[in-house]
Design a protein around this motif. Structure first.
Motif, PDB file in Angstrom:
ATOM      1  N   ILE A  95      -7.146  -3.867   6.298  1.00  0.00           N
ATOM      2  CA  ILE A  95      -6.466  -1.979   6.185  1.00  0.00           C
ATOM      3  C   ILE A  95      -5.621  -1.748   4.522  1.00  0.00           C
ATOM      4  O   ILE A  95      -6.349  -1.086   4.543  1.00  0.00           O
ATOM      5  CB  ILE A  95      -5.805  -2.010   7.545  1.00  0.00           C
ATOM      6  CG1 ILE A  95      -6.974  -1.606   8.656  1.00  0.00           C
ATOM      7  CG2 ILE A  95      -5.486  -0.158   7.584  1.00  0.00           C
ATOM      8  CD1 ILE A  95      -6.475  -1.493   9.983  1.00  0.00           C
ATOM      9  N   ARG A  96      -4.632  -2.987   5.134  1.00  0.00           N
ATOM     10  CA  ARG A  96      -3.885  -2.887   3.742  1.00  0.00           C
ATOM     11  C   ARG A  96      -5.450  -3.379   2.302  1.00  0.00           C
ATOM     12  O   ARG A  96      -4.613  -3.180   0.965  1.00  0.00           O
ATOM     13  CB  ARG A  96      -3.328  -3.983   3.852  1.00  0.00           C
ATOM     14  CG  ARG A  96      -1.957  -3.348   4.342  1.00  0.00           C
ATOM     15  CD  ARG A  96      -1.051  -4.470   4.694  1.00  0.00           C
ATOM     16  NE  ARG A  96      -0.237  -4.675   3.545  1.00  0.00           N
ATOM     17  CZ  ARG A  96       0.234  -5.513   3.011  1.00  0.00           C
ATOM     18  NH1 ARG A  96       0.426  -6.341   3.974  1.00  0.00           N
ATOM     19  NH2 ARG A  96       1.106  -5.373   1.791  1.00  0.00           N
ATOM     20  N   GLU A  97      -6.201  -4.046   2.729  1.00  0.00           N
ATOM     21  CA  GLU A  97      -7.217  -4.069   1.021  1.00  0.00           C
ATOM     22  C   GLU A  97      -6.372  -4.911   0.539  1.00  0.00           C
ATOM     23  O   GLU A  97      -6.806  -4.859  -1.396  1.00  0.00           O
ATOM     24  CB  GLU A  97      -8.240  -3.398   0.807  1.00  0.00           C
ATOM     25  CG  GLU A  97      -8.647  -1.762   1.557  1.00  0.00           C
ATOM     26  CD  GLU A  97      -9.977  -2.179   0.651  1.00  0.00           C
ATOM     27  OE1 GLU A  97      -9.995  -3.571   0.704  1.00  0.00           O
ATOM     28  OE2 GLU A  97     -10.039  -2.246   2.221  1.00  0.00           O
ATOM     29  N   THR A  98      -5.969  -6.416   0.515  1.00  0.00           N
ATOM     30  CA  THR A  98      -5.650  -7.632   0.636  1.00  0.00           C
ATOM     31  C   THR A  98      -6.314  -8.415   0.015  1.00  0.00           C
ATOM     32  O   THR A  98      -5.910  -9.642  -0.962  1.00  0.00           O
ATOM     33  CB  THR A  98      -4.188  -7.867   0.826  1.00  0.00           C
ATOM     34  OG1 THR A  98      -4.517  -8.109   1.982  1.00  0.00           O
ATOM     35  CG2 THR A  98      -2.859  -7.225   0.922  1.00  0.00           C
ATOM     36  N   ASN A  99      -7.564  -8.046   0.258  1.00  0.00           N
ATOM     37  CA  ASN A  99      -8.377  -9.289   0.153  1.00  0.00           C
ATOM     38  C   ASN A  99      -9.471  -8.529  -0.423  1.00  0.00           C
ATOM     39  O   ASN A  99     -10.997  -9.539  -0.537  1.00  0.00           O
ATOM     40  CB  ASN A  99      -9.507  -9.416   1.701  1.00  0.00           C
ATOM     41  CG  ASN A  99     -10.090  -8.311   2.561  1.00  0.00           C
ATOM     42  OD1 ASN A  99     -10.013  -7.011   2.069  1.00  0.00           O
ATOM     43  ND2 ASN A  99     -10.647  -8.668   3.195  1.00  0.00           N
ATOM     44  N   SER A 100      -9.115  -6.847  -1.428  1.00  0.00           N
ATOM     45  CA  SER A 100     -10.355  -7.230  -2.493  1.00  0.00           C
ATOM     46  C   SER A 100      -8.969  -6.615  -3.923  1.00  0.00           C
ATOM     47  O   SER A 100      -8.456  -6.345  -3.571  1.00  0.00           O
ATOM     48  CB  SER A 100     -11.167  -5.722  -1.795  1.00  0.00           C
ATOM     49  OG  SER A 100      -9.912  -4.904  -1.715  1.00  0.00           O
ATOM     50  N   LEU A 101     -10.001  -5.663  -4.932  1.00  0.00           N
ATOM     51  CA  LEU A 101      -9.323  -5.175  -6.085  1.00  0.00           C
ATOM     52  C   LEU A 101      -9.501  -3.580  -5.766  1.00  0.00           C
ATOM     53  O   LEU A 101      -9.023  -3.045  -6.564  1.00  0.00           O
ATOM     54  CB  LEU A 101     -10.420  -5.686  -7.381  1.00  0.00           C
ATOM     55  CG  LEU A 101     -10.501  -6.895  -7.301  1.00  0.00           C
ATOM     56  CD1 LEU A 101     -11.573  -7.254  -8.559  1.00  0.00           C
ATOM     57  CD2 LEU A 101      -9.530  -7.437  -7.694  1.00  0.00           C
ATOM     58  N   LEU A 102      -9.795  -3.910  -4.496  1.00  0.00           N
ATOM     59  CA  LEU A 102      -9.207  -2.238  -4.367  1.00  0.00           C
ATOM     60  C   LEU A 102      -7.421  -1.482  -4.239  1.00  0.00           C
ATOM     61  O   LEU A 102      -7.261  -2.438  -3.794  1.00  0.00           O
ATOM     62  CB  LEU A 102     -10.320  -1.230  -3.122  1.00  0.00           C
ATOM     63  CG  LEU A 102     -11.473  -1.926  -3.092  1.00  0.00           C
ATOM     64  CD1 LEU A 102     -11.873  -1.335  -1.028  1.00  0.00           C
ATOM     65  CD2 LEU A 102     -11.764  -0.793  -4.054  1.00  0.00           C
ATOM     66  N   LYS A 103      -7.994  -0.088  -4.309  1.00  0.00           N
ATOM     67  CA  LYS A 103      -6.045   0.430  -4.064  1.00  0.00           C
ATOM     68  C   LYS A 103      -6.553   1.252  -3.761  1.00  0.00           C
ATOM     69  O   LYS A 103      -7.347   2.529  -4.200  1.00  0.00           O
ATOM     70  CB  LYS A 103      -6.269   0.836  -5.698  1.00  0.00           C
ATOM     71  CG  LYS A 103      -6.299  -1.293  -7.339  1.00  0.00           C
ATOM     72  CD  LYS A 103      -4.555  -1.374  -6.285  1.00  0.00           C
ATOM     73  CE  LYS A 103      -5.021  -2.911  -7.339  1.00  0.00           C
ATOM     74  NZ  LYS A 103      -4.394  -4.183  -6.954  1.00  0.00           N
ATOM     75  N   TRP A 104      -5.700   1.805  -3.209  1.00  0.00           N
ATOM     76  CA  TRP A 104      -5.796   3.238  -2.441  1.00  0.00           C
ATOM     77  C   TRP A 104      -4.868   4.563  -2.643  1.00  0.00           C
ATOM     78  O   TRP A 104      -4.385   4.168  -3.774  1.00  0.00           O
ATOM     79  CB  TRP A 104      -5.284   2.569  -1.569  1.00  0.00           C
ATOM     80  CG  TRP A 104      -5.637   2.114  -0.125  1.00  0.00           C
ATOM     81  CD1 TRP A 104      -4.410   1.263   0.095  1.00  0.00           C
ATOM     82  CD2 TRP A 104      -6.396   2.500   0.590  1.00  0.00           C
ATOM     83  NE1 TRP A 104      -5.644   0.812   1.363  1.00  0.00           N
ATOM     84  CE2 TRP A 104      -6.619   1.469   2.050  1.00  0.00           C
ATOM     85  CE3 TRP A 104      -7.543   3.192   0.182  1.00  0.00           C
ATOM     86  CZ2 TRP A 104      -7.263   1.240   2.226  1.00  0.00           C
ATOM     87  CZ3 TRP A 104      -9.061   3.500   1.665  1.00  0.00           C
ATOM     88  CH2 TRP A 104      -9.239   2.564   2.476  1.00  0.00           C
TER      89      TRP A 104
END
Length: 133
Positions: A95-104
């Motif tokens: 959910i935090r996207e700490t496992n990807s390069l995505l930024k919210w």
């Protein structure tokens, strides 16, 4: 890109959908399908956070965050408590996207509904975007 911390508020509900990988599907005349993946990073994750019956002061913190994040080269960063509403430890990195390069980034402006004087319900919609190169 610069991280802007989301206010330290715990949502009353949340909805999350992981993004998809960039791929193209090709189907031959006999029905065989071939998929070509064009990258190893997901895009377009979505996150919806609802903060029910919070004070107007807390709602204003969310609106201030929206204004700040919508500036160039900025994105929202969440703590584990921001996304923990009903989530297990295993889901929080997703959910935090700490496992990807995505930024919210905000997908749309926050929606503020007045419940009664001094109390509001705020809904925020976010989309996960890949950092520009």
């Amino acid at each position: 890109m610069t991280a802007v911390s989301f206010p330290a508020l715990v949502p009353t509900s949340r909805s999350y959908a992981p993004g998809v990988f960039p791929e193209q599907q090709f189907q031959s005349q006999n029905g065989a399908v071939v998929r070509v993946r064009y990258g190893n990073q997901r895009y377009s994750s979505s996150l919806s956070l609802t903060f029910a019956n919070i004070t107007d002061e807390k709602a204003a913190l969310i609106l201030d965050n929206y204004v700040e994040v919508m500036g160039d080269d900025k994105y929202a960063e969440f703590t584990a408590s921001n996304v923990a509403a009903g989530a297990s430890e295993a889901l929080i990195p997703w959910i935090r996207e700490t496992n990807s390069l995505l930024k919210w980034k905000y997908a749309s402006p926050p929606s503020v509904q007045c419940v009664k004087p001094g109390l509001s319900t705020v809904t925020c919609e976010f989309i996960g975007e890949l950092e520009g190169a």
